[in-house]
Motif scaffolding. Sequence first.
Motif, PDB file in Angstrom:
ATOM      1  N   SER A   1     -19.129  20.497  -5.441  1.00 27.49           N
ATOM      2  CA  SER A   1     -17.478  20.025  -5.813  1.00 27.49           C
ATOM      3  C   SER A   1     -16.684  20.741  -4.900  1.00 27.49           C
ATOM      4  O   SER A   1     -15.742  20.283  -4.429  1.00 27.49           O
ATOM      5  CB  SER A   1     -17.216  19.910  -7.354  1.00 27.49           C
ATOM      6  OG  SER A   1     -17.929  18.805  -7.927  1.00 27.49           O
TER       7      SER A   1
ATOM      8  N   LYS B   1     -13.969  15.791 -15.557  1.00 25.82           N
ATOM      9  CA  LYS B   1     -14.525  14.724 -16.487  1.00 25.82           C
ATOM     10  C   LYS B   1     -16.070  14.817 -16.750  1.00 25.82           C
ATOM     11  O   LYS B   1     -16.546  14.295 -18.024  1.00 25.82           O
ATOM     12  CB  LYS B   1     -14.180  13.390 -16.058  1.00 25.82           C
ATOM     13  CG  LYS B   1     -12.750  13.142 -15.885  1.00 25.82           C
ATOM     14  CD  LYS B   1     -12.475  11.814 -15.523  1.00 25.82           C
ATOM     15  CE  LYS B   1     -10.881  11.506 -15.585  1.00 25.82           C
ATOM     16  NZ  LYS B   1     -10.454  10.001 -15.067  1.00 25.82           N
ATOM     17  N   SER B   2     -16.904  15.281 -15.883  1.00 24.78           N
ATOM     18  CA  SER B   2     -18.239  15.404 -16.001  1.00 24.78           C
ATOM     19  C   SER B   2     -18.807  16.795 -16.547  1.00 24.78           C
ATOM     20  O   SER B   2     -20.007  16.663 -16.690  1.00 24.78           O
ATOM     21  CB  SER B   2     -18.944  14.789 -14.884  1.00 24.78           C
ATOM     22  OG  SER B   2     -18.874  15.453 -13.576  1.00 24.78           O
TER      23      SER B   2
ATOM     24  N   GLU C   1      -9.644  13.720  -6.388  1.00 25.80           N
ATOM     25  CA  GLU C   1     -10.520  13.009  -6.841  1.00 25.80           C
ATOM     26  C   GLU C   1     -12.007  13.734  -7.305  1.00 25.80           C
ATOM     27  O   GLU C   1     -12.494  13.371  -8.284  1.00 25.80           O
ATOM     28  CB  GLU C   1     -10.897  11.946  -5.887  1.00 25.80           C
ATOM     29  CG  GLU C   1      -9.603  10.883  -5.872  1.00 25.80           C
ATOM     30  CD  GLU C   1      -9.235  10.215  -7.113  1.00 25.80           C
ATOM     31  OE1 GLU C   1     -10.072  10.026  -8.026  1.00 25.80           O
ATOM     32  OE2 GLU C   1      -8.033   9.627  -7.068  1.00 25.80           O
TER      33      GLU C   1
ATOM     34  N   GLU D   1     -15.458   7.379  -7.423  1.00 23.29           N
ATOM     35  CA  GLU D   1     -15.196   7.730  -8.511  1.00 23.29           C
ATOM     36  C   GLU D   1     -16.301   7.968  -9.444  1.00 23.29           C
ATOM     37  O   GLU D   1     -17.260   7.200  -9.264  1.00 23.29           O
ATOM     38  CB  GLU D   1     -14.254   6.870  -9.128  1.00 23.29           C
ATOM     39  CG  GLU D   1     -12.813   6.594  -8.262  1.00 23.29           C
ATOM     40  CD  GLU D   1     -11.791   5.704  -9.079  1.00 23.29           C
ATOM     41  OE1 GLU D   1     -11.900   5.459 -10.349  1.00 23.29           O
ATOM     42  OE2 GLU D   1     -11.184   5.138  -8.080  1.00 23.29           O
ATOM     43  N   GLY D   2     -16.083   8.867 -10.266  1.00 25.14           N
ATOM     44  CA  GLY D   2     -17.283   9.059 -11.460  1.00 25.14           C
ATOM     45  C   GLY D   2     -18.394   9.731 -10.729  1.00 25.14           C
ATOM     46  O   GLY D   2     -19.518   9.545 -11.381  1.00 25.14           O
TER      47      GLY D   2
ATOM     48  N   GLU E   1     -11.077  16.030 -10.397  1.00 30.48           N
ATOM     49  CA  GLU E   1     -11.199  15.098 -11.196  1.00 30.48           C
ATOM     50  C   GLU E   1     -12.663  14.810 -11.901  1.00 30.48           C
ATOM     51  O   GLU E   1     -12.785  14.901 -12.977  1.00 30.48           O
ATOM     52  CB  GLU E   1     -10.152  13.898 -11.120  1.00 30.48           C
ATOM     53  CG  GLU E   1      -9.948  13.162 -12.336  1.00 30.48           C
ATOM     54  CD  GLU E   1      -8.919  11.973 -12.216  1.00 30.48           C
ATOM     55  OE1 GLU E   1      -9.357  11.051 -11.798  1.00 30.48           O
ATOM     56  OE2 GLU E   1      -7.816  12.235 -12.208  1.00 30.48           O
ATOM     57  N   ASP E   2     -13.522  14.188 -11.064  1.00 27.03           N
ATOM     58  CA  ASP E   2     -14.942  14.227 -11.288  1.00 27.03           C
ATOM     59  C   ASP E   2     -15.558  15.495 -11.926  1.00 27.03           C
ATOM     60  O   ASP E   2     -16.170  15.006 -13.049  1.00 27.03           O
ATOM     61  CB  ASP E   2     -15.667  13.573 -10.011  1.00 27.03           C
ATOM     62  CG  ASP E   2     -15.440  12.206  -9.541  1.00 27.03           C
ATOM     63  OD1 ASP E   2     -14.888  11.367 -10.315  1.00 27.03           O
ATOM     64  OD2 ASP E   2     -15.773  11.938  -8.380  1.00 27.03           O
TER      65      ASP E   2
END
Length: 177
Positions: free
Chosen positions: A56, A81-82, A74, A47-48, A77-78
Amino acid sequence: MSGASAGRADVGGRDRDEEGRARNARPRDGLGRPLPYGEHGVERQPEGVVRRPEESVAEAQELLDAGKPFHAHEVFEDAWKSGPEAERGLWRGLAQLAVGLTHSARGNVTGGVRLLRRGAGAVEEWASSGARPRPYGMDLAGVVAWARELAAEVERDASAVDAKARAPRLSGRTGGG
């Protein structure tokens, strides 16, 4: 840090990661469903992770092709968020599509259909906002068409789909039937 790296349990027996956050350390199958402790599961996505957008897309496509849409979610989602604020709607929509495929493969008809349609709408909205139609080589119109076709199929047949066989092609043709 990986969700699979839950390293300790607190006094109440809850799984925790190295920073003390609650993390379920149970192994999971390829669709993200928890398995009993002690069984061999699929390694979780870390994650992250900050990746280049092209990374990606490539990593998510590999996971989708392997029948692991939960794990592709996932990755998206990274990116959501980034990544830059201007692209968050795109990555969030792609994450919703991956979760929609996950639910459809698990046999959750209502959740699968809802998330496939919501994700298709989000991706379409992002693309129609003046953004590039093929960001990072992705065929957004094809992805949206795939999602809507799959949603209609899942709703009509009311049965689980094979995630690997129905995986979208992010950069070209849509998944098989």
